[in-house]
Design a protein around this motif. Structure first.
Motif, short mmCIF file in Angstrom:
data_model
loop_
_atom_site.label_atom_id
_atom_site.label_comp_id
_atom_site.label_asym_id
_atom_site.label_seq_id
_atom_site.Cartn_x
_atom_site.Cartn_y
_atom_site.Cartn_z
N LEU B 31 -33.50 94.81 -0.18
CA LEU B 31 -34.84 94.28 -0.41
C LEU B 31 -35.11 93.25 0.68
O LEU B 31 -34.39 92.26 0.79
N VAL B 32 -36.14 93.52 1.49
CA VAL B 32 -36.47 92.60 2.59
C VAL B 32 -37.76 91.86 2.21
O VAL B 32 -38.79 92.49 1.99
N ILE B 33 -37.66 90.55 2.13
CA ILE B 33 -38.79 89.73 1.70
C ILE B 33 -39.23 88.82 2.85
O ILE B 33 -38.41 88.09 3.40
N ALA B 34 -40.51 88.89 3.20
CA ALA B 34 -41.04 87.96 4.20
C ALA B 34 -41.55 86.72 3.47
O ALA B 34 -42.37 86.84 2.56
N PHE B 231 -34.09 87.48 3.15
CA PHE B 231 -35.29 86.64 3.29
C PHE B 231 -35.56 86.42 4.78
O PHE B 231 -34.67 85.95 5.50
N LEU B 232 -36.75 86.77 5.21
CA LEU B 232 -37.11 86.58 6.61
C LEU B 232 -38.22 85.53 6.71
O LEU B 232 -39.34 85.77 6.26
N PRO B 233 -37.93 84.36 7.27
CA PRO B 233 -38.98 83.36 7.39
C PRO B 233 -40.02 83.76 8.43
O PRO B 233 -39.67 84.05 9.57
N VAL B 241 -48.69 89.83 7.41
CA VAL B 241 -49.58 90.99 7.31
C VAL B 241 -49.06 92.10 8.24
O VAL B 241 -48.94 93.27 7.84
N ASN B 242 -48.73 91.73 9.47
CA ASN B 242 -48.25 92.72 10.43
C ASN B 242 -46.96 93.38 9.96
O ASN B 242 -46.76 94.59 10.14
N LEU B 243 -46.08 92.59 9.37
CA LEU B 243 -44.80 93.14 8.89
C LEU B 243 -45.04 94.14 7.76
O LEU B 243 -44.37 95.17 7.66
N MET B 244 -46.03 93.85 6.91
CA MET B 244 -46.37 94.80 5.84
C MET B 244 -46.94 96.08 6.45
O MET B 244 -46.57 97.19 6.07
N GLU B 253 -44.71 87.15 -0.75
CA GLU B 253 -44.82 86.32 -1.96
C GLU B 253 -46.14 86.50 -2.72
O GLU B 253 -46.16 86.59 -3.92
N ASN B 254 -47.22 86.51 -1.97
CA ASN B 254 -48.51 86.56 -2.66
C ASN B 254 -49.56 87.12 -1.72
O ASN B 254 -49.82 86.55 -0.66
N LEU B 255 -50.15 88.21 -2.14
CA LEU B 255 -51.17 88.86 -1.30
C LEU B 255 -52.28 87.88 -0.94
O LEU B 255 -52.76 87.85 0.19
N TYR B 256 -52.67 87.05 -1.91
CA TYR B 256 -53.84 86.20 -1.69
C TYR B 256 -53.55 85.00 -0.80
O TYR B 256 -54.45 84.22 -0.51
#
Lengths: 325, 545
Positions: B31-34, B231-233, B241-244, B253-256
């Motif tokens: 799981l890769v989380i920005a 976790f990628l800071p 946005v670009n990573l998505m 964490e949060n779209l908004y």
């Protein structure tokens, strides 16, 4: 010569001491609570705030804080970060400096390499279509904001065509035990977009300086003499004309040198490049005084040292500037 | 989404996993989380004000118990046992926890009562953890009765005793930390390579670059379904946005919180989970004159004016434009999470004609016909202080300014840097601000910002109502009527309109569709990742590496 050198060194040290002192004072005069980073999202009780002020010695008079800072700096201790829960500033700088050095030196080499080549080409074809087209292109690139160019390059080359990664310094999932060749190529692959962005937005300045300096050098009597002596064009261009145009370029290099350590906040931010630029920007934003001062004394040293180096190199290359014996 | 639907979504996300655990395949996965901000100190007692560190800490260190699906902090039966397998009440002021004997630290040493005592003692020491010590002030003493039983004695009987014991300070390995000077834990090697007792451990941490956690196969509550969490800071929201868009991350964490979130709100690779937030956004009316805080504010001391200013704003439109369509508009300082527990007072809907009438009745009329209301020669004009780095709040401020301008109220928006904002707020040097705060899931924190005692501290607007104080104090002491008393306090507070309550954001968390059993906890998004699974056949290359 030695007296001149000693005098120049003393002058540099005095400038450095003055710069550091002014930075310290200006930072403390700037409004803002350095504990804001700790209390912005969750309110900090008044007692906790007082305790933290004491812990980070923010309750001391500015002169005492300055004396503490100087005493620590002379021992190589730059204090601890407020926003980063008391982590030593030297450790934070050590973590971030290599990434900035790599990006800065590569971009500086690329921008001067390309800028000098373009400037020389323009000077040798002054007034031609090539000169005008290159002039317009370099000026346009110079006028382009780096964060905008970074986003456009990312969109085109990373998101649409998948040629390069969107961000970071390494592929995050790259095996840490991968061979040096794999790691090196991965690093270079990640370096392409940030370096291209920084180079594109800055080589224009180098090219314009180089063109002007080269045009002046090409008009010198020595160059006409070299031509009448029948020297080859290539030799005249690089050994005689270019060497005479180096002075302004060295001065420009001295001005750009801080890029090597200060980094570029926008480019580091767009590409999530873990450098000193973003650390400095975050620290200024949160008034993390110790980190700001840590980064500032490093950047000041490079700025002042860079100018000294540029002067020395200029003197070495141009005997007219050396002090008389 | 309406509140009941959101509640259902939350319930569903918490309940599905247990039912589906047995059906999903068990694969190594990644799981890769920005993340916007990286963890600094993911060790209990070091992260009191640092949410990113808490998020990581919660994957390394288990709490004695977790909040249950209702997120109630007073209903002891709703808590979910974790390190403690049960707890009993010896008397109204004493709780006894029995630790799960299977629990062990990642170095193989069993978790003991000594570890619980160690962490809570550290947390209660104001010199080491000033913020936590303030929160845990009602705990009198913590003692180990034997290896697996801990007794916590409180100074008084109150409803949130269990919450205080389990929420703020998960146990720490005393056997590893007794040799570390207490004040130097933040710089000790343990900070970067903590030994926890949770489902994951840190296997790689390069600050500013990556934080990689790997599953703990010996985790006593079951082997995690996702092998690796990365976790990628990426502080720049454009980068996230670009990573998505490039498919390089599995979650943000949060779209908004993203700029132009409409660009990525319907990517086919992602499922978007609504998660009630702990934040609340409001504008506090400073009831003292910013030039001299010993004097009343020339405009905002009149509650009729305050209410009129609120009703000149369409807060639904304002908050949704800034914080997304799921956002709720509270009429009290209550986050979306707290809003599940507290019934809010009646909504003050936009009503410009009523507001104009109220202002006229209070004497605010355009006597000199310059387009700005005035009273006794003083224009209805004030400054709205906003932190300049918050794009959403800056946009809100501009819209509020325009809405008020149309009604003859002149507002100057003052963007200031966050440290200046906090400094001025704490000193009361503002008319109206635009504040965003993260609340704990308990209403007990309300006293900090909305009691007379909070003036000079977090109560920046000088709101003071002894009745509210009494209700909050009674709620904090009550064993049985706490919920009702908090509700009464909030209603009373809202009636006085001490602030413009603008938004209680509900997050929309994009997670890649290949993950099943997704549980996102409002108080710590990723804490339940160990229960997730990868759908069979849906794995990506990065899951196999």
């Amino acid at each position: 010569m030695i007296r001149w050198l000693a005098g120049r060194l003393l002058q540099t040290l005095a400038t450095y001491a003055l710069a550091v002192t002014l930075l310290f004072i200006m930072m403390r005069l700037t409004p803002g609570d350095p504990l804001a980073g700790l209390s912005d999202e969750r309110p900090l009780p008044a007692e906790a705030r007082e305790l933290l002020r004491r812990r980070y010695r923010l309750d001391q008079p500015v002169l005492t804080q300055y004396a503490d800072f100087l005493a620590g700096a002379l021992r190589g201790d730059l204090g601890v970060s407020i926003a980063q829960h008391g982590r030593p500033v030297t450790a934070l700088i050590r973590e971030r400096l290599p990434a900035t050095l790599l990006l800065g030196t590569t971009a500086l080499a690329a921008m001067f390499g390309i800028g000098i080549a373009v400037g020389v080409l323009q000077a040798t074809r002054a007034g031609s279509v090539t000169d005008r087209v290159l002039g317009i292109l370099s000026l346009t690139a110079y006028a382009t904001p780096s964060f905008w160019l970074g986003l456009v390059l990312t969109w085109a080359l990373a998101i649409e065509w998948h040629w390069f990664p969107v961000a970071f310094m390494h592929a995050p999932l790259l095996d840490p035990d991968a061979g040096w060749w794999v790691r090196l190529t991965d690093l270079l692959w990640h370096l392409v977009l940030p370096v291209t962005t920084l180079t594109l937005v800055s080589f224009g300045a180098v090219a314009r300086y180089q063109r002007a300096a080269m045009l002046e050098a090409l008009g010198l009597g020595a160059i006409r003499t070299a031509r009448t002596k029948g020297l080859r064009d290539r030799s005249i261009l690089w050994h005689h004309a270019w060497r005479n145009s180096v002075g302004p370029m060295l001065a420009l290099f001295g001005l750009w040198l801080p890029l090597v350590v200060a980094g570029s906040v926008f480019v580091e931010s767009v590409y999530a490049w873990p450098g000193l630029g973003t650390l400095a920007a975050e620290s200024i934003g949160s008034r993390d005084y110790p980190v700001i001062m840590g980064v500032a004394i490093l950047v000041s040293a490079v700025v002042i040292g860079g100018n000294l180096l540029a002067d020395l190199l200029h003197g070495w290359l141009d005997p007219r500037l050396r002090p008389s014996q | 989404m309406t509140r009941p639907l959101l509640g259902l979504a939350l319930w569903g996300s918490l309940l599905i996993p247990r039912a589906a655990l047995g059906q999903a395949s068990v694969l190594p996965g990644t799981l890769v989380i920005a993340v916007a901000r990286e963890a600094i100190s993911p060790v209990p007692t070091l992260w009191a004000s640092d949410h990113p560190s808490q998020e990581v800490s919660d994957l390394l260190f288990l709490h004695l118990a977790d909040l249950g699906p209702t997120l109630s902090t007073t209903d002891e039966s709703s808590f979910v046992p974790r390190l403690a397998r049960r707890w009993t009440r010896r008397d109204p002021q004493t709780l006894i926890f029995e630790l799960d004997p299977r629990a062990q630290w990642q170095d193989g040493v069993p978790v003991t009562a000594r570890d619980v005592v160690f962490a809570l003692e550290r947390a209660r020491n104001p010199n080491l953890s000033p913020q936590l010590a303030a929160l845990l002030g009602r705990i009198d003493r913590v003692t180990a009765r034997d290896n697996h039983r801990v007794e916590i004695h409180y100074r008084l009987a109150y409803a949130e005793q269990l919450y205080d014991a389990v929420f703020h300070a998960p146990p720490l390995p005393a056997h590893l930390l007794t040799g570390v000077a207490p004040e130097s834990l933040a710089t000790a090697p343990f900070r970067s390579r903590p030994v926890g007792n949770g489902p994951y451990s840190i296997t790689r941490w390069e600050p500013g670059k990556i934080l990689e956690l790997t599953a703990n196969p010996a985790f006593f509550l079951g082997k995690p379904g996702i092998h690796r969490v990365v976790f990628l800071p990426s502080p720049d929201p454009e980068t996230r946005v670009n990573l998505m868009l490039a498919g390089e991350v599995d979650a943000v964490e949060n779209l908004y919180s993203l700029p132009n979130w409409h660009r990525v709100e319907a990517l086919p690779a992602f499922h978007y989970y609504p998660v009630p937030g702990l934040g609340v956004v409001y504008s506090v009316f400073n009831q003292r004159d910013p030039a001299d805080t010993s004097r009343p504010h020339p405009i905002f001391t009149d509650p009729v004016v305050r209410q009129a200013l609120v009703q000149l704003l369409d807060r639904e439109v304002l908050s949704r434009a800034a914080y997304g369509n799921l956002t709720e508009v509270p009429d009290a300082p209550v986050s979306a999470v707290l809003g599940r527990a507290i019934t809010l007072p009646p909504h003050l809907a936009v009503d410009t004609s009523l507001s104009r009438r109220h202002l006229a009745a209070s004497g605010w009329l355009d006597h000199d016909e310059d387009g700005v209301l005035d009273k006794n020669g003083r224009p209805l004009a004030f400054a709205l202080m906003v932190p300049s780095v918050s794009a959403s709040r800056m946009a809100m401020a501009a819209t509020m300014q325009e809405a008020w301008r149309r009604a003859g109220v002149r507002v100057q928006v003052e963007p200031v840097e966050p440290p200046v904002y906090v400094e001025r707020r704490n000193a009361g040097r503002f008319d109206l601000d635009l504040y965003s705060v993260i609340q704990d899931p308990t209403p007990s924190g309300l006293a900090q910002s909305w009691s007379c005692a909070g003036i000079g501290g977090s109560n920046a607007g000088y709101f003071c109502d002894p009745v509210v104080d009494t209700l909050l104090a009674q709620a904090g002491r009550s064993l049985t009527a706490s919920h009702r008393l908090y509700q009464d306090a909030v209603r009373r507070l809202a009636e006085d309109v001490p602030a413009i309550f603008l938004a209680a954001p509900v997050n929309s968390v994009p997670v890649h569709r290949r993950f099943a059993n997704v549980v996102l906890r409002p108080e710590s998004f990723w804490a339940a990742v160990w229960q997730w699974r990868i759908l069979p056949g849906a794995e990506l290359e990065r899951d196999r590496r």
